[in-house]
Design a protein around this motif. Structure first.
Motif, PDB file in Angstrom:
ATOM      1  N   HIS A   1       0.853  -1.196   0.000  1.00 19.30           N
ATOM      2  CA  HIS A   1       0.000   0.000   0.000  1.00 19.30           C
ATOM      3  C   HIS A   1       0.889   1.246   0.000  1.00 19.30           C
ATOM      4  O   HIS A   1       1.538   1.562   0.994  1.00 19.30           O
ATOM      5  CB  HIS A   1      -0.921   0.019   1.220  1.00 19.30           C
ATOM      6  CG  HIS A   1      -1.991  -1.029   1.165  1.00 19.30           C
ATOM      7  ND1 HIS A   1      -1.777  -2.314   1.633  1.00 19.30           N
ATOM      8  CD2 HIS A   1      -3.260  -0.996   0.685  1.00 19.30           C
ATOM      9  CE1 HIS A   1      -2.893  -3.027   1.454  1.00 19.30           C
ATOM     10  NE2 HIS A   1      -3.797  -2.255   0.877  1.00 19.30           N
ATOM     11  N   ALA A   2       0.907   1.944  -1.131  1.00 17.65           N
ATOM     12  CA  ALA A   2       1.773   3.109  -1.284  1.00 17.65           C
ATOM     13  C   ALA A   2       1.442   4.198  -0.274  1.00 17.65           C
ATOM     14  O   ALA A   2       2.331   4.897   0.220  1.00 17.65           O
ATOM     15  CB  ALA A   2       1.662   3.660  -2.706  1.00 17.65           C
ATOM     16  N   LEU A   3       0.152   4.333   0.058  1.00 16.81           N
ATOM     17  CA  LEU A   3      -0.250   5.377   0.991  1.00 16.81           C
ATOM     18  C   LEU A   3       0.330   5.117   2.378  1.00 16.81           C
ATOM     19  O   LEU A   3       0.795   6.048   3.051  1.00 16.81           O
ATOM     20  CB  LEU A   3      -1.781   5.459   1.063  1.00 16.81           C
ATOM     21  CG  LEU A   3      -2.363   6.614   1.889  1.00 16.81           C
ATOM     22  CD1 LEU A   3      -1.910   7.954   1.317  1.00 16.81           C
ATOM     23  CD2 LEU A   3      -3.887   6.536   1.911  1.00 16.81           C
TER      24      LEU A   3
ATOM     25  N   SER B   1       4.095   5.837   2.305  1.00 14.98           N
ATOM     26  CA  SER B   1       4.336   7.282   2.284  1.00 14.98           C
ATOM     27  C   SER B   1       4.094   7.888   3.649  1.00 14.98           C
ATOM     28  O   SER B   1       4.893   8.701   4.140  1.00 14.98           O
ATOM     29  CB  SER B   1       3.426   7.936   1.239  1.00 14.98           C
ATOM     30  OG  SER B   1       3.578   9.339   1.255  1.00 14.98           O
ATOM     31  N   GLY B   2       3.000   7.491   4.289  1.00 15.53           N
ATOM     32  CA  GLY B   2       2.655   8.055   5.588  1.00 15.53           C
ATOM     33  C   GLY B   2       3.657   7.708   6.671  1.00 15.53           C
ATOM     34  O   GLY B   2       4.142   8.590   7.391  1.00 15.53           O
TER      35      GLY B   2
ATOM     36  N   LEU C   1       8.561   8.663  10.173  1.00 17.77           N
ATOM     37  CA  LEU C   1       9.907   8.262  10.582  1.00 17.77           C
ATOM     38  C   LEU C   1      10.947   9.322  10.216  1.00 17.77           C
ATOM     39  O   LEU C   1      11.860   9.600  10.995  1.00 17.77           O
ATOM     40  CB  LEU C   1      10.263   6.923   9.932  1.00 17.77           C
ATOM     41  CG  LEU C   1       9.398   5.732  10.363  1.00 17.77           C
ATOM     42  CD1 LEU C   1       9.741   4.497   9.535  1.00 17.77           C
ATOM     43  CD2 LEU C   1       9.578   5.439  11.838  1.00 17.77           C
ATOM     44  N   THR C   2      10.808   9.909   9.041  1.00 17.97           N
ATOM     45  CA  THR C   2      11.766  10.937   8.612  1.00 17.97           C
ATOM     46  C   THR C   2      11.693  12.166   9.511  1.00 17.97           C
ATOM     47  O   THR C   2      12.719  12.765   9.857  1.00 17.97           O
ATOM     48  CB  THR C   2      11.493  11.351   7.154  1.00 17.97           C
ATOM     49  OG1 THR C   2      11.590  10.207   6.307  1.00 17.97           O
ATOM     50  CG2 THR C   2      12.505  12.387   6.692  1.00 17.97           C
ATOM     51  N   THR C   3      10.471  12.516   9.903  1.00 20.19           N
ATOM     52  CA  THR C   3      10.278  13.691  10.758  1.00 20.19           C
ATOM     53  C   THR C   3      10.695  13.422  12.196  1.00 20.19           C
ATOM     54  O   THR C   3      11.290  14.275  12.864  1.00 20.19           O
ATOM     55  CB  THR C   3       8.801  14.132  10.739  1.00 20.19           C
ATOM     56  OG1 THR C   3       8.409  14.382   9.395  1.00 20.19           O
ATOM     57  CG2 THR C   3       8.601  15.380  11.581  1.00 20.19           C
ATOM     58  N   GLY C   4      10.409  12.214  12.679  1.00 19.73           N
ATOM     59  CA  GLY C   4      10.613  11.927  14.103  1.00 19.73           C
ATOM     60  C   GLY C   4      11.946  11.347  14.480  1.00 19.73           C
ATOM     61  O   GLY C   4      12.332  11.377  15.659  1.00 19.73           O
TER      62      GLY C   4
ATOM     63  N   ALA D   1       9.584  -0.392  -0.756  1.00 17.77           N
ATOM     64  CA  ALA D   1       9.374  -1.481  -1.704  1.00 17.77           C
ATOM     65  C   ALA D   1       7.943  -1.963  -1.570  1.00 17.77           C
ATOM     66  O   ALA D   1       7.381  -1.997  -0.470  1.00 17.77           O
ATOM     67  CB  ALA D   1      10.344  -2.627  -1.440  1.00 17.77           C
ATOM     68  N   ALA D   2       7.340  -2.344  -2.708  1.00 20.45           N
ATOM     69  CA  ALA D   2       5.951  -2.800  -2.703  1.00 20.45           C
ATOM     70  C   ALA D   2       5.837  -4.316  -2.620  1.00 20.45           C
ATOM     71  O   ALA D   2       4.744  -4.853  -2.459  1.00 20.45           O
ATOM     72  CB  ALA D   2       5.233  -2.297  -3.953  1.00 20.45           C
ATOM     73  N   SER D   3       6.960  -5.023  -2.723  1.00 17.00           N
ATOM     74  CA  SER D   3       6.939  -6.487  -2.692  1.00 17.00           C
ATOM     75  C   SER D   3       8.284  -6.997  -2.193  1.00 17.00           C
ATOM     76  O   SER D   3       9.264  -6.240  -2.087  1.00 17.00           O
ATOM     77  CB  SER D   3       6.664  -7.046  -4.082  1.00 17.00           C
ATOM     78  OG  SER D   3       7.749  -6.727  -4.957  1.00 17.00           O
TER      79      SER D   3
END
Length: 203
Positions: A11-13, A16-17, A22-25, A34-36
């Protein structure tokens, strides 16, 4: 030092979320997605510090993928992520070598805290806390033979295979297995493997 995190979810969403959280915190992190499982194995980073792996993926599922990633990146920590709060799924993930299990229902703040715990070497479990029979390491009394049985059992060997390795009858192995489960205060081999890994009794 930059820590590399690989998010594996179809699930791309969600990727992304949680990537933004993680990047912010977290300081000094680099996020890969990766999707698979196949796509994850082509990740350009040398070795991730942490893999956040969804249980339900198309093709080979996340549980089966644990061993694949452990072979490719033996030092990487693996945390399963799922919307399913099932004690059997949690136990199986941990028995296969995952360092933790995080439910997708957690808030972003709580998920961030749990990821930080894993990076510090702790083991978070959310959802249904299992097994209940986790005991203190100092309270466990195992004989050298039981320790050997526990190690082989945690690798997934059957009683028959353990008997061949240790030159023991299958019935004798069965007795050792039951005594080991009793000492660990668990009722199944998967729970025994989880407790053993959590307490550092096996690798």
């Amino acid at each position: 030092m930059t820590r590399r995190l690989l998010l594996i979810d179809d699930h791309a969403l969600f990727r992304s979320g949680i990537g933004m959280v993680l990047t912010t915190g977290l300081p000094d992190v680099e996020i890969f997605e990766a999707a698979s499982l196949d796509e994850a194995l082509l990740c350009p980073c040398e070795e991730p510090d942490l893999l956040l792996l969804d249980v339900q993926l198309e093709g080979l599922n996340g549980l089966d993928g644990i061993a694949v990633f452990k072979r490719k990146w033996p030092l990487a920590k693996v945390v399963m992520v799922s919307a399913i709060q099932d004690s059997q799924v949690v136990n199986e993930a941990l028995a296969r070598g995952a360092q933790g299990f995080i439910c997708k229902a957690e808030t972003p703040t709580r998920m961030l805290e749990l990821v930080e715990q894993v990076l510090r070497g702790q083991m978070p479990i959310t959802g249904e806390r299992v097994p209940e029979g986790v005991v203190a390491q100092q309270a466990i009394k195992l004989t050298p033979r039981q320790c050997e049985v526990l190690d082989l059992m945690s690798r997934g060997l059957s009683n028959k295979m353990i008997g061949r390795r240790m030159n023991l009858s299958e019935n004798t192995v069965r007795v050792h297995v039951q005594a080991t489960l009793a000492a660990l205060q668990v009722s199944s081999r998967s729970e025994a493997a989880f407790v053993a890994r959590r307490l550092g009794l096996v690798n």
